[in-house]
Design a protein around this motif. Structure first.
Motif, PDB file in Angstrom:
ATOM      1  N   UNK A   1      -0.582 -24.516 -57.155  1.00 31.60           N
ATOM      2  CA  UNK A   1      -0.060 -23.507 -58.080  1.00 31.60           C
ATOM      3  C   UNK A   1       1.379 -23.823 -58.466  1.00 31.60           C
ATOM      4  N   UNK A   2       1.627 -25.079 -58.757  1.00 27.49           N
ATOM      5  CA  UNK A   2       2.965 -25.532 -59.132  1.00 27.49           C
ATOM      6  C   UNK A   2       2.993 -26.064 -60.556  1.00 27.49           C
ATOM      7  N   UNK A   3       1.883 -25.876 -61.293  1.00 28.71           N
ATOM      8  CA  UNK A   3       1.876 -26.210 -62.712  1.00 28.71           C
ATOM      9  C   UNK A   3       1.925 -27.709 -62.992  1.00 28.71           C
TER      10      UNK A   3
ATOM     11  N   UNK B   1       1.730 -22.459 -50.418  1.00 27.10           N
ATOM     12  CA  UNK B   1       1.372 -22.534 -51.833  1.00 27.10           C
ATOM     13  C   UNK B   1       2.543 -22.058 -52.681  1.00 27.10           C
ATOM     14  N   UNK B   2       2.694 -22.634 -53.878  1.00 23.31           N
ATOM     15  CA  UNK B   2       3.650 -22.085 -54.847  1.00 23.31           C
ATOM     16  C   UNK B   2       5.077 -22.513 -54.639  1.00 23.31           C
TER      17      UNK B   2
END
Lengths: 383, 383
Positions: free
Chosen positions: B77-79, B112-113
């Motif tokens: 979820x880091x694009x 995550x993230x």
């Protein structure tokens, strides 16, 4: 005033000795008419308890005159003997009240797989009949508590008619209801088919959207009794509105009292292609232990929201999903949004807003955190 | 010896500074050939992490020369930026190893993230290349640990060929793999299609039947590399057998080290109409928090087994279901069986045998209890 707020209902709660603590454990609600219209929603668990099997038969006629409820034993998974116990309970109550057994619904809650002490139970029914009262609603609400820390009651006043109700439940809350017993009463005049349709609509957006721990009980029952004692005949829409208000009030009380919880969490999924998608995504979050433990720890771990939603088949594109926790959009377009340090989770109320970016439907699921106290309470329940 | 037990593989594990503790956090496994056949199974989560997206592309060719693995950050979820980081990692490793980036798979695990600190990561890759060794398997296994309390490795010796492996994972274990990274190596000669089919079969009856907490991660990856260095070409059935042995050994190590667990629980569902039914019923038990907390509390609460199974669509008649816990048949025909007091749950190993009485198929799901330590560990993970 609980179930005795509307005219024409009496109730009682007594200690029958089913609970080793000596607390009240047997409740009785009696409808004195003139009508005896009734409707119900039961658990969909495929191991329905004996009282659920019995009450389904009673409700098939759309009429109920009295409800016997006991805590201190679920009478579930007890075989034909257990069903016989429920039947005997209804027979005994009917005899004491000068009714037929088929007029008497039965609800039980407590440990699964244990027979009820029938001598105590029938003596308790006799004692409850003796103290039936038009002020007995609160006593009945107390008698159905198990791990509940407070009784749950509601009163909804409408134009010339009233809905009253009581609920018990403090865990195992899940869709299609779970370890929850609810009795609603009203002095409105409502045909059975209208009452059944209204109850179904009301529970679908209240109890069925509370998903405390994803567990579905064998005993869940929501009953509504209508006696027309007020002489008012509301429209179908008015019945839906009032029952929804009563059910939502009780559902929020169940949530606030969920076993060991420290947070009330509202998960709203917007931008969904359908309400079903919104509910699916919301439930996946509500049942994700890693998310629920993170929220217990005041950790706005939004990655666990995405990981939960990523296991569903809801329509969405991963790079269009936003997540907002208590007002801070920590995830934008499936990637890093505003700093998670800005999220304040110290209060009891938490809102998680997910925008799927896939449509215009939405739904909210309510749940609790997964706390150390939850584990403690549930690991020590039957021993 | 882990991944370096088979001939023709080198590995390393170093501290790149991704973990604040200073522990080893970067691993490298290199296949020195002659073959570079590879197969993989990835998470089915719809938010696959950047390294999963990258490695899927690498594996589409059925060839892998090197694997870079890091703990200390999941890069999920880091694009597009996160994907660029993974790509840069592969490019950097390829350059150091004189390979193409498309020869290099990448695995990441952690929070995550959050973006990875790329300067530290690439310096770590350079350092790992410098210490690559034919004895480096154990170092690599230690470098991929997150909340694992011990490294997990396996060696399966067959006639003239060997399978080696390492795994990390101590929570979020669920079907289709979860927060687990596994690298298997073999010096057998195996065509890519045979290797992929064998890995799928092996994971289906090992990792995919461990359901620790029902949570499915964004990063799960199981890779197998085959280099033919031993000159032996086993049959497809022999490859399935050896990979299944290696995967089962690692899966049981994951189970034994699951976060905060105090029980290893084997739920065997027999008498099922299909293996799917057996798995569905077993998973419903493995994901039932009320059952898992009861077992943590040494409480043989068989009603919760039935309540869990009662939520499924598996074929069964409620009055034909038996439940046996640690050898005591506490439930017979969906009702009360032998006294629950006879069940000894004080040990770590618990077996729950459910007979659905509906057929002749069976399957076993492995899970853990839900303990206070689980909640504690997972509520304090990212903060």
């Amino acid at each position: 005033m609980s179930t005795t707020a509307p005219r024409g209902f009496r109730a009682a709660g007594v200690a029958a000795g089913l609970k080793s603590t000596g607390a009240h454990d047997l409740a009785l609600v009696v409808n004195d008419g003139p009508d005896d219209t009734a409707a119900a929603v039961f658990t969909t668990n495929r191991f329905p308890a004996a009282p659920v099997q019995w009450s389904r038969q009673v409700l098939s006629g759309g009429r109920v005159r009295a409800v016997v409820l006991n805590s201190g034993g679920a009478n579930a998974c007890t075989g034909p003997e257990g069903f016989g116990d429920t039947h005997a309970t209804a027979e005994h109550a009917a005899k004491e009240l000068d009714l037929g057994a088929i007029d008497v619904a039965v609800c039980s809650t407590g440990l699964i797989g244990v027979r009820l002490p029938m001598d105590r139970l029938t003596a308790g029914v006799t004692a409850a009949v003796a103290v039936l009262s038009e002020d007995g609603g609160p006593d009945a609400a107390r008698a159905i508590m198990t791990t509940d820390s407070v009784p749950k009651t509601t009163v909804v006043e409408r134009d010339g008619w009233t809905v009253g109700g009581m609920a018990k439940g403090a865990g195992m809350l899940a869709p299609s209801l779970a370890t929850m017993l609810v009795v609603l009463t009203t002095d409105a005049q409502v045909p059975a088919d209208v009452l059944q349709a209204a109850l179904k609509q009301a529970t679908a957006v209240s109890f069925e959207r509370v998903d405390s721990d994803g567990c579905l009980s064998t005993n869940d029952t929501v009953l509504v009794l209508a006696n027309g004692a007020g002489g008012v005949t509301p429209s179908a829409a008015e019945v839906v509105e009032a029952l929804t208000a009563a059910c939502t009030d009780l559902a929020m009380q169940l949530l606030a009292d969920a076993e060991g919880s420290t947070k009330d969490i509202a998960i709203t999924v917007r931008g969904a292609a359908s309400v079903t998608d919104a509910l699916t995504a919301g439930r996946a979050c509500a049942r994700n232990n890693l998310l629920k433990t993170a929220l217990f720890g005041n950790d706005p771990n939004w990655g666990r929201v995405l990981a939960a939603i990523g296991t569903t088949d809801a329509a969405f594109a991963p790079d269009r999903v936003d997540v907002t926790i208590n007002g801070v959009t920590v995830c934008r377009g499936g990637a890093i949004g505003d700093p998670r340090e800005g999220v304040d989770l110290t209060g009891r109320a938490i809102s998680i807003d997910v925008d799927l970016g896939a449509g215009s439907e939405q739904a909210t699921i309510w749940t609790n955190d997964l706390s150390i106290a939850y584990v403690h309470e549930n690991s020590a329940y039957s021993t």
